[in-house]
Design a protein around this motif. Structure first.
Motif, PDB file in Angstrom:
ATOM      1  N   UNK A   6       0.889  -1.094   0.020  1.00 15.37           N
ATOM      2  CA  UNK A   6       0.002  -0.084  -0.066  1.00 15.37           C
ATOM      3  C   UNK A   6       0.777   1.407  -0.096  1.00 15.37           C
ATOM      4  N   UNK A   7       0.264   2.450  -0.522  1.00 15.75           N
ATOM      5  CA  UNK A   7       1.155   3.697  -0.446  1.00 15.75           C
ATOM      6  C   UNK A   7       1.638   4.013   0.692  1.00 15.75           C
ATOM      7  N   UNK A   8       0.748   3.714   1.855  1.00  7.39           N
ATOM      8  CA  UNK A   8       1.161   4.166   3.135  1.00  7.39           C
ATOM      9  C   UNK A   8       2.338   3.492   4.066  1.00  7.39           C
ATOM     10  N   UNK A   9       2.672   2.118   3.189  1.00 11.04           N
ATOM     11  CA  UNK A   9       4.161   1.390   3.989  1.00 11.04           C
ATOM     12  C   UNK A   9       5.377   2.138   3.457  1.00 11.04           C
ATOM     13  N   UNK A  10       6.003   2.233   4.614  1.00 12.89           N
ATOM     14  CA  UNK A  10       7.130   3.115   4.160  1.00 12.89           C
ATOM     15  C   UNK A  10       8.326   2.510   3.426  1.00 12.89           C
ATOM     16  N   UNK A  11       8.176   1.263   2.867  1.00 16.31           N
ATOM     17  CA  UNK A  11       8.920   1.009   1.496  1.00 16.31           C
ATOM     18  C   UNK A  11       8.448   1.354   0.442  1.00 16.31           C
ATOM     19  N   UNK A  12       6.936   1.860   0.135  1.00 14.60           N
ATOM     20  CA  UNK A  12       6.364   2.119  -0.985  1.00 14.60           C
ATOM     21  C   UNK A  12       6.961   3.487  -1.566  1.00 14.60           C
ATOM     22  N   UNK A  13       7.314   3.476  -2.808  1.00 11.28           N
ATOM     23  CA  UNK A  13       7.853   4.612  -3.730  1.00 11.28           C
ATOM     24  C   UNK A  13       6.955   4.707  -5.137  1.00 11.28           C
ATOM     25  N   UNK A  14       6.259   5.725  -5.108  1.00  4.42           N
ATOM     26  CA  UNK A  14       5.843   5.772  -6.519  1.00  4.42           C
ATOM     27  C   UNK A  14       6.111   7.222  -7.292  1.00  4.42           C
ATOM     28  N   UNK A  15       6.502   7.169  -8.558  1.00  5.34           N
ATOM     29  CA  UNK A  15       6.875   8.681  -9.063  1.00  5.34           C
ATOM     30  C   UNK A  15       5.520   9.420  -9.215  1.00  5.34           C
ATOM     31  N   UNK A  16       5.450  10.580  -8.780  1.00  7.47           N
ATOM     32  CA  UNK A  16       4.398  11.603  -8.842  1.00  7.47           C
ATOM     33  C   UNK A  16       4.543  12.951  -9.382  1.00  7.47           C
ATOM     34  N   UNK A  17       3.539  13.474  -9.552  1.00  7.00           N
ATOM     35  CA  UNK A  17       3.442  14.912 -10.143  1.00  7.00           C
ATOM     36  C   UNK A  17       2.188  15.723  -9.689  1.00  7.00           C
ATOM     37  N   UNK A  18       2.538  17.024  -9.258  1.00  3.50           N
ATOM     38  CA  UNK A  18       1.211  17.908  -8.979  1.00  3.50           C
ATOM     39  C   UNK A  18       0.609  18.214 -10.338  1.00  3.50           C
ATOM     40  N   UNK A  19      -0.724  18.026 -10.219  1.00  4.49           N
ATOM     41  CA  UNK A  19      -1.186  18.325 -11.452  1.00  4.49           C
ATOM     42  C   UNK A  19      -1.665  19.856 -11.501  1.00  4.49           C
ATOM     43  N   UNK A  20      -0.608  20.527 -11.810  1.00  7.08           N
ATOM     44  CA  UNK A  20      -0.688  22.132 -11.839  1.00  7.08           C
ATOM     45  C   UNK A  20       0.065  22.445 -13.177  1.00  7.08           C
ATOM     46  N   UNK A  21       0.091  23.822 -13.380  1.00  5.61           N
ATOM     47  CA  UNK A  21       0.746  24.279 -14.792  1.00  5.61           C
ATOM     48  C   UNK A  21       2.203  23.793 -14.788  1.00  5.61           C
ATOM     49  N   UNK A  22       2.797  23.600 -13.729  1.00  9.63           N
ATOM     50  CA  UNK A  22       4.044  23.437 -13.740  1.00  9.63           C
ATOM     51  C   UNK A  22       4.440  22.181 -13.701  1.00  9.63           C
ATOM     52  N   UNK A  23       3.492  21.198 -13.518  1.00  9.03           N
ATOM     53  CA  UNK A  23       3.461  19.748 -13.434  1.00  9.03           C
ATOM     54  C   UNK A  23       4.867  19.204 -12.482  1.00  9.03           C
ATOM     55  N   UNK A  24       4.922  19.821 -11.306  1.00  5.86           N
ATOM     56  CA  UNK A  24       6.035  19.423 -10.452  1.00  5.86           C
ATOM     57  C   UNK A  24       6.122  18.009  -9.882  1.00  5.86           C
ATOM     58  N   UNK A  25       7.299  17.625 -10.220  1.00  2.00           N
ATOM     59  CA  UNK A  25       7.524  16.034  -9.937  1.00  2.00           C
ATOM     60  C   UNK A  25       8.208  15.721  -8.499  1.00  2.00           C
ATOM     61  N   UNK A  26       7.791  14.622  -8.042  1.00  2.00           N
ATOM     62  CA  UNK A  26       8.488  14.170  -6.925  1.00  2.00           C
ATOM     63  C   UNK A  26       8.237  12.731  -6.645  1.00  2.00           C
ATOM     64  N   UNK A  27       8.571  12.132  -5.459  1.00  2.00           N
ATOM     65  CA  UNK A  27       8.316  10.887  -5.332  1.00  2.00           C
ATOM     66  C   UNK A  27       7.526  10.886  -3.943  1.00  2.00           C
ATOM     67  N   UNK A  28       6.344   9.953  -4.227  1.00  2.00           N
ATOM     68  CA  UNK A  28       5.331   9.934  -3.169  1.00  2.00           C
ATOM     69  C   UNK A  28       5.707   8.439  -2.253  1.00  2.00           C
ATOM     70  N   UNK A  29       5.935   8.623  -1.151  1.00  2.00           N
ATOM     71  CA  UNK A  29       6.228   7.372  -0.436  1.00  2.00           C
ATOM     72  C   UNK A  29       5.431   7.432   1.038  1.00  2.00           C
ATOM     73  N   UNK A  30       5.544   6.350   1.622  1.00  2.00           N
ATOM     74  CA  UNK A  30       4.630   6.211   2.823  1.00  2.00           C
ATOM     75  C   UNK A  30       5.241   6.559   3.959  1.00  2.00           C
ATOM     76  N   UNK A  31       4.417   6.630   4.983  1.00  2.00           N
ATOM     77  CA  UNK A  31       4.995   6.970   6.333  1.00  2.00           C
ATOM     78  C   UNK A  31       4.424   6.184   7.362  1.00  2.00           C
ATOM     79  N   UNK A  32       5.082   5.089   8.073  1.00  2.00           N
ATOM     80  CA  UNK A  32       4.540   4.493   9.067  1.00  2.00           C
ATOM     81  C   UNK A  32       3.084   3.749   8.840  1.00  2.00           C
ATOM     82  N   UNK A  33       2.997   3.676   7.770  1.00  2.00           N
ATOM     83  CA  UNK A  33       1.580   2.976   7.481  1.00  2.00           C
ATOM     84  C   UNK A  33       0.368   3.875   7.804  1.00  2.00           C
ATOM     85  N   UNK A  34       0.777   5.238   8.275  1.00  2.00           N
ATOM     86  CA  UNK A  34      -0.344   6.375   8.819  1.00  2.00           C
ATOM     87  C   UNK A  34      -0.584   7.253   7.471  1.00  2.00           C
ATOM     88  N   UNK A  35       0.378   7.787   7.042  1.00  2.00           N
ATOM     89  CA  UNK A  35       0.060   8.785   5.881  1.00  2.00           C
ATOM     90  C   UNK A  35       0.941   8.511   4.577  1.00  2.00           C
TER      91      UNK A  35
END
Lengths: 173, 266
Positions: free
Chosen positions: B168-197
């Motif tokens: 699941x996305x909330x697992x600390x091991x999880x990594x997904x390439x992501x971007x913010x859906x705005x004009x700049x299409x800001x890129x980053x990496x989405x990862x889980x935080x202790x199963x909570x967020x």
């Protein structure tokens, strides 16, 4: 007959733990029914029942879990061996504290086997399953050890009370 | 039972365990393992459903005020979405007309595998779900696992013939390439935080992001299509000397309560 009853109970309760308890709120997902059953079997001096549980539950958990087939069987048999050794060499009685310690020791052995497996995965260049950037798996293990210990004590106390109650009525209670 | 007979049976149990592991390593048991998993799947689906229902039923009295707040927020969001839908329909029509003029081939909808969640996080301290579909159904490692029409909740992490585990996305091991859906299409990496967020990291400091911005998959991973919804920005964390900032993401759906998922097949 007894052997198959034990086998079916191990299979049914392990599936219940995997598919039912895992969805419930804490502390239910931290309960390990096989560890509790092995502890109760060791306390009742029934190593064969404990071995049936280790084999059946280990096989089913291996089919469902992250670690794949094998580590769960090894972990549960080692937990059984550790609990048996602890009960005959270190613990003087079958008190509540002794039962709690046995279940906690079983949980610790299972966690240690998984940690060793994770260490081997890291050494072989694979992603670890438990070792992460936070202490969550360790906290979950501690909680699991306490919950399994308390559950083993609770069930053992309940079984003793039921046996005492029935002794006056039935010959083989 | 005599002690000797008991010792013999214990030895047989241990030997059976060793042989099972040995034959599994040789791959001899693959068919049998898949058959067991397929046989157990209906029972586990029923038990999983019962577990989820019990959790909802027990938790309901404690979550009334949260549900009311969420209901209000959903109503507001719905009003905004109605306007967006109208605007998007307009753009869709325009897009269709332009495709026709340019003779551009229409996009074909991809195939989807639908899987039931059999269990949740078999190992304590991990955040995974066990699915009743595996490599026999066309699943591959690192495929996205979605709910609804395109909300990513995790990725395939471990694969067997008849079952698979999704991290699941909330697992600390999880990594997904992501971007913010705005004009700049800001890129980053989405990862889980202790199963909570869920957090989006590695966002350059000079990028402007706002609370409420939509975060989607960037499509940088070969099997994860671009545009799957991850959630909305809930908070932004900036530290003076850090070249990157971190955004906390609120997924649109609860990751604890998933019953059915969809996996897009190539």
């Amino acid at each position: 007959m007894w052997f198959f009853f034990n086998l079916m109970a191990a299979a049914a309760l392990t599936i219940l733990q995997i598919a039912f308890f895992s969805h419930l709120p804490p502390p239910f997902p931290d309960i390990s029914i096989p560890i509790v059953a092995i502890t109760l079997a060791v306390v009742a001096e029934a190593p064969l029942a404990a071995a049936v549980w280790a084999l059946t539950a280990g096989t089913l958990e291996g089919l469902h879990g992250l670690f794949g087939f094998g580590p769960d069987i090894v972990a549960l048999f080692l937990a059984l061996a550790a609990e048996h050794a602890l009960s005959i060499r270190f613990l003087a009685n079958r008190s509540r504290l002794a039962i709690f310690l046995l279940a906690a020791a079983g949980s610790t052995v299972v966690f240690a086997v998984f940690l060793i497996g994770d260490g081997l995965r890291i050494l072989s260049g694979y992603t670890p399953y438990l070792i992460a950037q936070d202490a969550e798996p360790f906290v979950a293990f501690l909680l699991g050890a306490v919950v399994n210990g308390l559950l083993a004590v609770g069930l053992s106390t309940l079984a003793s009370a039921v046996r005492r109650r029935l002794r006056g009525t039935f010959l083989y209670a | 039972m005599t002690p000797a007979a008991r010792s013999r049976l214990i030895f047989i149990a241990v030997a059976t365990g060793v042989l099972l592991i040995f034959f599994h390593a040789l791959g001899v048991l693959r068919g049998a393992e898949a058959a067991v998993m397929r046989g157990l799947a209906p029972i586990e689906t029923v038990l999983s459903g019962a577990g989820r229902s019990l959790k909802r039923w027990v938790g309901a009295p404690f979550s009334v005020s949260a549900i009311m707040q969420e209901n209000e927020a959903v109503k507001n969001e719905r009003d905004g979405l109605l306007v967006q839908i109208a605007q998007l329909r307009e753009k869709e029509d325009e897009n269709a007309r332009l495709r026709e003029i340019l003779k551009f081939p229409a996009r074909q909808p991809g195939r989807i595998a639908v899987a039931h969640v059999l269990a949740s996080a078999p190992e304590a301290g991990t955040h995974t779900i066990l699915l009743d579909k595996g490599s026999d159904d066309g699943l591959l490692l690192d495929m996205p696992v979605m709910v609804g029409d395109g909300i990513i909740v995790g990725k395939i992490f471990k694969l067997d013939k008849a079952s698979s585990l999704a991290l699941l996305l909330t697992d600390t091991r999880s990594r997904v390439g992501a971007m913010i859906h705005d004009a700049a299409k800001t890129q980053g990496v989405v990862q889980g935080k202790r199963g909570l967020s869920v957090e989006m990291r590695l966002i350059p400091q000079n990028e402007v992001i706002n609370e409420g911005d939509l975060v989607v998959t960037s499509g940088i991973e070969p099997l994860v299509p671009r545009g799957l919804v991850i959630g909305r920005v809930q908070g932004i964390e900036t530290q003076e000397r850090d070249p990157f900032k971190t955004a906390t993401i609120r997924p649109p759906t609860s990751l604890d309560d998933i019953e059915v998922v969809a996996i897009p097949l190539p």
